[in-house]
Design a protein around this motif. Structure first.
Motif, PDB file in Angstrom:
ATOM      1  N   SER A   1      17.786 -19.995  33.273  1.00 12.16           N
ATOM      2  CA  SER A   1      16.621 -20.036  34.164  1.00 12.16           C
ATOM      3  C   SER A   1      15.330 -20.183  33.371  1.00 12.16           C
ATOM      4  CB  SER A   1      16.579 -18.765  35.018  1.00 12.16           C
ATOM      5  OG  SER A   1      17.728 -18.659  35.833  1.00 12.16           O
ATOM      6  N   TRP A   2      15.235 -19.504  32.252  1.00 12.34           N
ATOM      7  CA  TRP A   2      14.051 -19.625  31.400  1.00 12.34           C
ATOM      8  C   TRP A   2      13.924 -21.045  30.856  1.00 12.34           C
ATOM      9  CZ3 TRP A   2      12.926 -15.732  26.830  1.00 12.34           C
ATOM     10  CH2 TRP A   2      11.595 -15.865  26.424  1.00 12.34           C
ATOM     11  N   TYR A   3      15.035 -21.615  30.432  1.00 11.72           N
ATOM     12  CA  TYR A   3      15.041 -22.986  29.922  1.00 11.72           C
ATOM     13  C   TYR A   3      14.637 -23.964  31.027  1.00 11.72           C
ATOM     14  CZ  TYR A   3      16.648 -26.747  26.822  1.00 11.72           C
ATOM     15  OH  TYR A   3      16.717 -27.842  25.999  1.00 11.72           O
ATOM     16  N   ALA A   4      15.195 -23.780  32.224  1.00 11.37           N
ATOM     17  CA  ALA A   4      14.862 -24.670  33.339  1.00 11.37           C
ATOM     18  C   ALA A   4      13.401 -24.524  33.752  1.00 11.37           C
ATOM     19  CB  ALA A   4      15.783 -24.377  34.522  1.00 11.37           C
ATOM     20  N   PHE A   5      12.852 -23.314  33.665  1.00 12.09           N
ATOM     21  CA  PHE A   5      11.453 -23.101  34.022  1.00 12.09           C
ATOM     22  C   PHE A   5      10.525 -23.925  33.131  1.00 12.09           C
ATOM     23  CE2 PHE A   5       7.542 -20.759  32.986  1.00 12.09           C
ATOM     24  CZ  PHE A   5       6.914 -20.795  34.215  1.00 12.09           C
ATOM     25  N   ASN A   6      10.822 -23.966  31.834  1.00 12.74           N
ATOM     26  CA  ASN A   6       9.994 -24.748  30.921  1.00 12.74           C
ATOM     27  C   ASN A   6      10.126 -26.245  31.185  1.00 12.74           C
ATOM     28  OD1 ASN A   6       8.716 -22.970  28.532  1.00 12.74           O
ATOM     29  ND2 ASN A   6      10.647 -22.049  29.169  1.00 12.74           N
ATOM     30  N   ILE A   7      11.322 -26.693  31.590  1.00  8.14           N
ATOM     31  CA  ILE A   7      11.494 -28.107  31.920  1.00  8.14           C
ATOM     32  C   ILE A   7      10.636 -28.479  33.129  1.00  8.14           C
ATOM     33  CG2 ILE A   7      13.146 -29.822  32.728  1.00  8.14           C
ATOM     34  CD1 ILE A   7      15.289 -28.378  31.142  1.00  8.14           C
ATOM     35  N   THR A   8      10.741 -27.684  34.184  1.00  9.76           N
ATOM     36  CA  THR A   8       9.985 -27.995  35.398  1.00  9.76           C
ATOM     37  C   THR A   8       8.481 -27.829  35.190  1.00  9.76           C
ATOM     38  OG1 THR A   8      10.326 -25.713  36.161  1.00  9.76           O
ATOM     39  CG2 THR A   8      11.913 -27.378  36.898  1.00  9.76           C
ATOM     40  N   GLN A   9       8.086 -26.878  34.362  1.00  8.45           N
ATOM     41  CA  GLN A   9       6.662 -26.681  34.098  1.00  8.45           C
ATOM     42  C   GLN A   9       6.059 -27.923  33.434  1.00  8.45           C
ATOM     43  OE1 GLN A   9       5.613 -23.615  31.218  1.00  8.45           O
ATOM     44  NE2 GLN A   9       3.932 -22.933  32.518  1.00  8.45           N
TER      45      GLN A   9
ATOM     46  N   TRP B   1      21.474 -30.312  28.406  1.00  6.08           N
ATOM     47  CA  TRP B   1      20.691 -29.243  29.003  1.00  6.08           C
ATOM     48  C   TRP B   1      19.437 -29.814  29.657  1.00  6.08           C
ATOM     49  CZ3 TRP B   1      20.480 -23.524  27.967  1.00  6.08           C
ATOM     50  CH2 TRP B   1      21.760 -23.018  27.710  1.00  6.08           C
ATOM     51  N   LYS B   2      18.909 -30.867  29.094  1.00  2.80           N
ATOM     52  CA  LYS B   2      17.815 -31.597  29.718  1.00  2.80           C
ATOM     53  C   LYS B   2      17.901 -33.055  29.304  1.00  2.80           C
ATOM     54  CE  LYS B   2      14.319 -30.437  26.191  1.00  2.80           C
ATOM     55  NZ  LYS B   2      12.979 -29.815  25.970  1.00  2.80           N
ATOM     56  N   THR B   3      17.578 -33.932  30.244  1.00  3.44           N
ATOM     57  CA  THR B   3      17.630 -35.370  30.007  1.00  3.44           C
ATOM     58  C   THR B   3      16.286 -35.970  30.379  1.00  3.44           C
ATOM     59  OG1 THR B   3      18.514 -35.760  32.232  1.00  3.44           O
ATOM     60  CG2 THR B   3      20.104 -35.501  30.434  1.00  3.44           C
ATOM     61  N   SER B   4      15.886 -36.997  29.647  1.00  2.27           N
ATOM     62  CA  SER B   4      14.597 -37.643  29.919  1.00  2.27           C
ATOM     63  C   SER B   4      14.620 -38.284  31.302  1.00  2.27           C
ATOM     64  CB  SER B   4      14.293 -38.685  28.847  1.00  2.27           C
ATOM     65  OG  SER B   4      15.324 -39.663  28.797  1.00  2.27           O
ATOM     66  N   THR B   5      13.521 -38.190  31.998  1.00  2.00           N
ATOM     67  CA  THR B   5      13.441 -38.676  33.358  1.00  2.00           C
ATOM     68  C   THR B   5      13.105 -40.165  33.389  1.00  2.00           C
ATOM     69  OG1 THR B   5      12.305 -38.385  35.475  1.00  2.00           O
ATOM     70  CG2 THR B   5      10.998 -38.039  33.499  1.00  2.00           C
TER      71      THR B   5
ATOM     72  N   ILE C   1      13.501 -21.531  23.337  1.00  2.00           N
ATOM     73  CA  ILE C   1      14.780 -22.053  22.835  1.00  2.00           C
ATOM     74  C   ILE C   1      15.456 -21.014  21.946  1.00  2.00           C
ATOM     75  CG2 ILE C   1      15.869 -23.836  21.431  1.00  2.00           C
ATOM     76  CD1 ILE C   1      13.770 -25.782  22.334  1.00  2.00           C
ATOM     77  N   GLN C   2      14.707 -20.356  21.093  1.00  2.00           N
ATOM     78  CA  GLN C   2      15.277 -19.315  20.247  1.00  2.00           C
ATOM     79  C   GLN C   2      15.817 -18.165  21.089  1.00  2.00           C
ATOM     80  OE1 GLN C   2      12.755 -18.154  16.927  1.00  2.00           O
ATOM     81  NE2 GLN C   2      11.628 -20.068  17.041  1.00  2.00           N
ATOM     82  N   ALA C   3      15.053 -17.763  22.125  1.00  2.76           N
ATOM     83  CA  ALA C   3      15.518 -16.685  22.996  1.00  2.76           C
ATOM     84  C   ALA C   3      16.759 -17.096  23.773  1.00  2.76           C
ATOM     85  CB  ALA C   3      14.399 -16.274  23.952  1.00  2.76           C
ATOM     86  N   SER C   4      16.803 -18.333  24.230  1.00  3.91           N
ATOM     87  CA  SER C   4      17.973 -18.809  24.977  1.00  3.91           C
ATOM     88  C   SER C   4      19.218 -18.823  24.097  1.00  3.91           C
ATOM     89  CB  SER C   4      17.709 -20.203  25.540  1.00  3.91           C
ATOM     90  OG  SER C   4      16.666 -20.185  26.493  1.00  3.91           O
ATOM     91  N   ARG C   5      19.048 -19.204  22.843  1.00  2.30           N
ATOM     92  CA  ARG C   5      20.179 -19.152  21.910  1.00  2.30           C
ATOM     93  C   ARG C   5      20.719 -17.732  21.790  1.00  2.30           C
ATOM     94  NH1 ARG C   5      18.757 -22.603  16.425  1.00  2.30           N
ATOM     95  NH2 ARG C   5      18.950 -24.704  17.295  1.00  2.30           N
ATOM     96  N   ALA C   6      19.821 -16.795  21.555  1.00  4.18           N
ATOM     97  CA  ALA C   6      20.246 -15.406  21.374  1.00  4.18           C
ATOM     98  C   ALA C   6      20.922 -14.872  22.630  1.00  4.18           C
ATOM     99  CB  ALA C   6      19.046 -14.541  21.001  1.00  4.18           C
ATOM    100  N   LEU C   7      20.392 -15.196  23.794  1.00  2.67           N
ATOM    101  CA  LEU C   7      20.963 -14.695  25.036  1.00  2.67           C
ATOM    102  C   LEU C   7      22.347 -15.292  25.306  1.00  2.67           C
ATOM    103  CD1 LEU C   7      17.786 -14.742  27.310  1.00  2.67           C
ATOM    104  CD2 LEU C   7      19.046 -12.720  26.578  1.00  2.67           C
ATOM    105  N   MET C   8      22.531 -16.562  25.012  1.00  3.87           N
ATOM    106  CA  MET C   8      23.837 -17.176  25.236  1.00  3.87           C
ATOM    107  C   MET C   8      24.887 -16.632  24.265  1.00  3.87           C
ATOM    108  SD  MET C   8      23.499 -19.093  27.844  1.00  3.87           S
ATOM    109  CE  MET C   8      24.926 -20.172  27.850  1.00  3.87           C
TER     110      MET C   8
ATOM    111  N   LEU D   1      14.700 -23.485  12.442  1.00  2.95           N
ATOM    112  CA  LEU D   1      14.748 -22.494  13.518  1.00  2.95           C
ATOM    113  C   LEU D   1      13.361 -21.991  13.861  1.00  2.95           C
ATOM    114  CD1 LEU D   1      16.342 -20.594  15.405  1.00  2.95           C
ATOM    115  CD2 LEU D   1      16.560 -19.026  13.476  1.00  2.95           C
ATOM    116  N   LEU D   2      12.546 -21.761  12.842  1.00  8.16           N
ATOM    117  CA  LEU D   2      11.220 -21.210  13.075  1.00  8.16           C
ATOM    118  C   LEU D   2      10.280 -22.219  13.725  1.00  8.16           C
ATOM    119  CD1 LEU D   2      10.719 -19.255   9.717  1.00  8.16           C
ATOM    120  CD2 LEU D   2      11.514 -18.396  11.926  1.00  8.16           C
ATOM    121  N   ALA D   3      10.584 -23.513  13.606  1.00  7.73           N
ATOM    122  CA  ALA D   3       9.734 -24.532  14.206  1.00  7.73           C
ATOM    123  C   ALA D   3      10.035 -24.750  15.684  1.00  7.73           C
ATOM    124  CB  ALA D   3       9.886 -25.850  13.454  1.00  7.73           C
ATOM    125  N   LEU D   4      11.097 -24.149  16.197  1.00  2.26           N
ATOM    126  CA  LEU D   4      11.455 -24.321  17.597  1.00  2.26           C
ATOM    127  C   LEU D   4      10.539 -23.511  18.505  1.00  2.26           C
ATOM    128  CD1 LEU D   4      15.349 -24.117  17.393  1.00  2.26           C
ATOM    129  CD2 LEU D   4      13.954 -26.171  17.695  1.00  2.26           C
TER     130      LEU D   4
END
Length: 223
Positions: A136-144, A29-33, A75-82, A68-71
């Motif tokens: 999209s939410w996950y990607a937004f945090n990566i680019t931010q 889902w994301k890789t180190s640059t 990430i928690q929202a993305s899990r629930a949405l998927m 889970l609570l430390a995430l």
């Protein structure tokens, strides 16, 4: 709606559902640059469930997120949405199979079948929206974090898992839109029209000689 169009919509929904199932366990889902690094000894990649690292020798080491609570919240929202996306897609496939005109399930009530197909289309739309919001939410945090010059941690780039999710979302939205348009809003069944003979309608009562003659010769034939 044409049965072929409904079949195409069902295939799109099914492919989107399969792609969601591929995207969720995908590790990238994301890789180190490598941007700005001259020598890279290890690569870090993560998804919704675990974080992995591989060194220059090709050895992989993965660990699941311990709490889970430390995430982070996204990430928690993305899990629930998927997970919700998988559930919506499953019920959407069932409703689509029942509501298709070429399907024998559900009987010959095409109005009811059309409404069931419309429900399946709505479920596919919900699947696509959940997937789109999640990736999209996950990607937004990566680019931010990537474009933040003061971010102290490891910077990541968008991985292939997100691209699979985006493709799945588009296919689900297209298939859902087609199924939703196939929903028939009529409230009555299609019955055969009453017998018509040259402009005269007979609905149960026996036709009189004058009405038959009028329909045959016109009103000017009698005074």
């Amino acid at each position: 709606m044409d049965s072929i169009v409904e079949v195409v919509a069902l295939i799109l929904g099914f492919v989107a559902w399969v792609m969601v199932g591929i995207s969720i366990p995908n590790r990238y889902w994301k890789t180190s640059t490598v941007d700005g690094n001259v020598i890279t000894t290890s690569t870090i990649y993560e998804n919704l469930w675990m974080s992995c690292a591989t060194d220059s020798t090709g050895v992989h080491n993965c660990r699941e997120f311990p709490s889970l609570l430390a995430l982070n919240g996204y990430i928690q929202a993305s899990r629930a949405l998927m997970i919700a996306s998988i559930i919506f897609g499953t019920f959407g496939l069932v409703a689509g199979l029942i509501g298709m005109q070429c399907s024998k399930a559900g009987g010959e009530n095409y109005v009811l079948k059309g409404r069931i197909a419309g429900i399946g289309g709505v479920l596919f739309l919900l699947q696509g929206l959940c997937t789109m919001i999640s990736v999209s939410w996950y990607a937004f945090n990566i680019t931010q974090d990537f474009f933040d010059p003061f971010y102290p941690g490891t910077k990541f780039e968008i991985g292939e898992g997100l691209y699979i999710g985006w493709c799945s979302a588009v296919l689900a939205i297209v298939g859902g839109a087609v199924f939703t348009c196939s929903c028939k809003l009529g409230t009555e069944e299609k019955y055969p029209l009453p017998y018509q003979a040259r402009g005269t309608v007979y609905s149960g009562a026996a036709p009189t000689a004058r009405s038959v003659a009028a329909s045959t010769y016109g009103r000017n034939a009698y005074v």
